[in-house]
Design an enzyme around this catalytic site. Structure first.
Site, PDB file in Angstrom:
ATOM      1  N   HIS A   1      55.010  13.022  47.839  1.00 43.49           N
ATOM      2  CA  HIS A   1      53.558  13.095  47.666  1.00 43.49           C
ATOM      3  C   HIS A   1      52.967  11.750  47.224  1.00 43.49           C
ATOM      4  O   HIS A   1      52.137  11.684  46.310  1.00 43.49           O
ATOM      5  CB  HIS A   1      53.184  14.220  46.690  1.00 43.49           C
ATOM      6  CG  HIS A   1      53.686  15.554  47.140  1.00 43.49           C
ATOM      7  ND1 HIS A   1      53.128  16.226  48.216  1.00 43.49           N
ATOM      8  CD2 HIS A   1      54.709  16.319  46.702  1.00 43.49           C
ATOM      9  CE1 HIS A   1      53.796  17.356  48.399  1.00 43.49           C
ATOM     10  NE2 HIS A   1      54.750  17.437  47.508  1.00 43.49           N
TER      11      HIS A   1
ATOM     12  N   SER B   1      53.875  22.676  47.140  1.00 46.22           N
ATOM     13  CA  SER B   1      54.540  21.709  48.017  1.00 46.22           C
ATOM     14  C   SER B   1      55.261  22.427  49.159  1.00 46.22           C
ATOM     15  O   SER B   1      54.619  23.030  50.021  1.00 46.22           O
ATOM     16  CB  SER B   1      55.498  20.832  47.192  1.00 46.22           C
ATOM     17  OG  SER B   1      55.990  19.769  47.953  1.00 46.22           O
ATOM     18  N   LEU B   2      56.594  22.393  49.191  1.00 44.33           N
ATOM     19  CA  LEU B   2      57.379  23.104  50.197  1.00 44.33           C
ATOM     20  C   LEU B   2      56.942  24.566  50.320  1.00 44.33           C
ATOM     21  O   LEU B   2      56.924  25.142  51.416  1.00 44.33           O
ATOM     22  CB  LEU B   2      58.859  23.033  49.805  1.00 44.33           C
ATOM     23  CG  LEU B   2      59.799  24.071  50.406  1.00 44.33           C
ATOM     24  CD1 LEU B   2      59.993  23.818  51.882  1.00 44.33           C
ATOM     25  CD2 LEU B   2      61.119  24.082  49.661  1.00 44.33           C
TER      26      LEU B   2
ATOM     27  N   GLN C   1      60.581  22.813  45.813  1.00 45.76           N
ATOM     28  CA  GLN C   1      61.892  22.239  45.536  1.00 45.76           C
ATOM     29  C   GLN C   1      62.176  22.229  44.039  1.00 45.76           C
ATOM     30  O   GLN C   1      61.290  21.971  43.231  1.00 45.76           O
ATOM     31  CB  GLN C   1      61.946  20.810  46.086  1.00 45.76           C
ATOM     32  CG  GLN C   1      63.345  20.297  46.319  1.00 45.76           C
ATOM     33  CD  GLN C   1      63.388  19.157  47.329  1.00 45.76           C
ATOM     34  OE1 GLN C   1      62.488  19.013  48.149  1.00 45.76           O
ATOM     35  NE2 GLN C   1      64.428  18.354  47.283  1.00 45.76           N
TER      36      GLN C   1
ATOM     37  N   ARG D   1      60.981  18.638  58.076  1.00 44.72           N
ATOM     38  CA  ARG D   1      60.339  18.015  56.916  1.00 44.72           C
ATOM     39  C   ARG D   1      61.394  17.467  55.949  1.00 44.72           C
ATOM     40  O   ARG D   1      61.284  16.341  55.459  1.00 44.72           O
ATOM     41  CB  ARG D   1      59.473  19.059  56.207  1.00 44.72           C
ATOM     42  CG  ARG D   1      58.758  18.600  54.936  1.00 44.72           C
ATOM     43  CD  ARG D   1      58.021  19.790  54.334  1.00 44.72           C
ATOM     44  NE  ARG D   1      57.105  19.438  53.255  1.00 44.72           N
ATOM     45  CZ  ARG D   1      57.412  19.478  51.970  1.00 44.72           C
ATOM     46  NH1 ARG D   1      58.636  19.843  51.594  1.00 44.72           N
ATOM     47  NH2 ARG D   1      56.513  19.160  51.046  1.00 44.72           N
TER      48      ARG D   1
ATOM     49  N   GLN E   1      49.669  16.707  53.394  1.00 48.53           N
ATOM     50  CA  GLN E   1      50.334  17.101  52.152  1.00 48.53           C
ATOM     51  C   GLN E   1      51.446  16.141  51.722  1.00 48.53           C
ATOM     52  O   GLN E   1      51.648  15.911  50.530  1.00 48.53           O
ATOM     53  CB  GLN E   1      50.904  18.517  52.318  1.00 48.53           C
ATOM     54  CG  GLN E   1      51.369  19.165  51.023  1.00 48.53           C
ATOM     55  CD  GLN E   1      52.623  19.977  51.224  1.00 48.53           C
ATOM     56  OE1 GLN E   1      53.675  19.454  51.559  1.00 48.53           O
ATOM     57  NE2 GLN E   1      52.499  21.280  51.015  1.00 48.53           N
TER      58      GLN E   1
END
Length: 297
Positions: free
Chosen positions: A195, A88-89, A9, A113, A244
């Site tokens: 996170h 991440s993503l 992101q 998500r 995650q």
């Protein structure tokens, strides 16, 4: 060895993906399929929407995923990863690219998500901050001294660690980081504490979806955010994906491990070049490049 890396992101930009759509029949087909899967024309927002439009949670994450995955698909025989990783993503993009997830299932999970994270953000005021010029161990130590929830969230590169937590705790932590010697400690324009333990409601929601999604053995290992080590077992991949959301992104450690395991070229697949910059800051000798698509495939 070729390492392919996929951004997360923040990499979005207006007009993203339009060049792929106009010049690749594979891309056209996948973008139209994505519109059907999502139930709205995400291509309209990606190709013609404003920066503000692209910031919508239900758009940002699937848009970056689509740009990355479709770009990888247009590379054809030139896409030969020995290892993959995503920030991440980007981990979802990497898992479609290495065959562990289908395009449709990957997109559905990313959309779920995004919505689950948005819901978690609305439950409690929370944010993130970038801490620059302080060693990781010191950032970790300072976080432990702050009242409220504040934790290390993104180990981006040496001297750049993003923290995540409750708004008041983040503000207090920023002042404490500066006192401890940080060059800068800046609250980021994000709507939630990604996170961190505050994403637990989203983790629970996503866990059910991931458990019910078929995963296959990948064509090459993925270095997952949670462990920073090569993972090839489908059950381990699923478990790490679930963890995650509430665990830190160990990007620095992942890149270091990929280099230790033989990575010689890092190719960023998707919008922007942020990850190439981070790789260079982690290891100045590392070779980096951006993926470029092959027209008319």
């Amino acid at each position: 060895m070729n390492a392919y890396i996929f951004p997360g992101q923040g990499a979005q930009f207006t007009g993203m993906g339009l060049d792929l759509y106009e010049k690749s029949t594979i891309a056209q087909k996948l973008f139209e399929e994505a519109n059907d899967i999502l139930g709205f024309c995400i291509t309209d927002v990606m190709f013609k929407g404003s920066a503000e439009d692209l910031k919508q949670t239900k758009v940002t994450q699937p848009a970056i995923f689509l740009h990355s995955v479709i770009l990888a698909k247009t590379l054809g025989h030139n896409f030969r990863p020995d290892m993959v990783a995503g920030h991440s993503l980007g981990e979802f993009s990497a898992l479609v690219a290495n065959g562990a997830l289908s395009f449709e299932d990957g997109l559905k999970l990313v959309f779920k998500r995004a919505l689950a994270m948005q819901k978690a953000c609305e439950l409690q005021p929370s944010t993130m901050a970038a801490v620059l010029g302080l060693e990781d161990a010191m950032v970790e130590q300072v976080c432990k001294t702050i009242d409220g929830v504040v934790v290390p969230a993104n180990y981006n590169c040496p001297g750049q660690l993003v923290i995540s937590g409750e708004v008041d705790a983040i503000n207090s932590a920023c002042e404490a980081m500066k006192t401890a010697g940080a060059k800068r400690a800046l609250v980021l324009p994000v709507g939630g504490a990604f996170h961190s333990p505050l994403m637990e409601p989203a983790r629970e929601e996503l866990a059910a979806a991931i458990e019910n999604t078929p995963f296959k053995a990948p064509s090459c290992p993925i270095y997952q955010n949670v462990t920073a080590f090569a993972v090839s077992n489908e059950n381990d991949i699923k478990r790490n994906l679930i963890l995650q959301l509430t665990a830190p992104v160990r990007w620095t450690q992942s890149v270091q491990q990929m280099i230790a395991d033989g990575a010689t070229l890092f190719t960023e697949v998707g919008p922007g070049n942020v990850l190439q910059g981070l790789v260079k800051k982690i290891n100045r000798e590392a070779q980096t490049t951006a993926a470029t698509f092959t027209p008319n495939l």
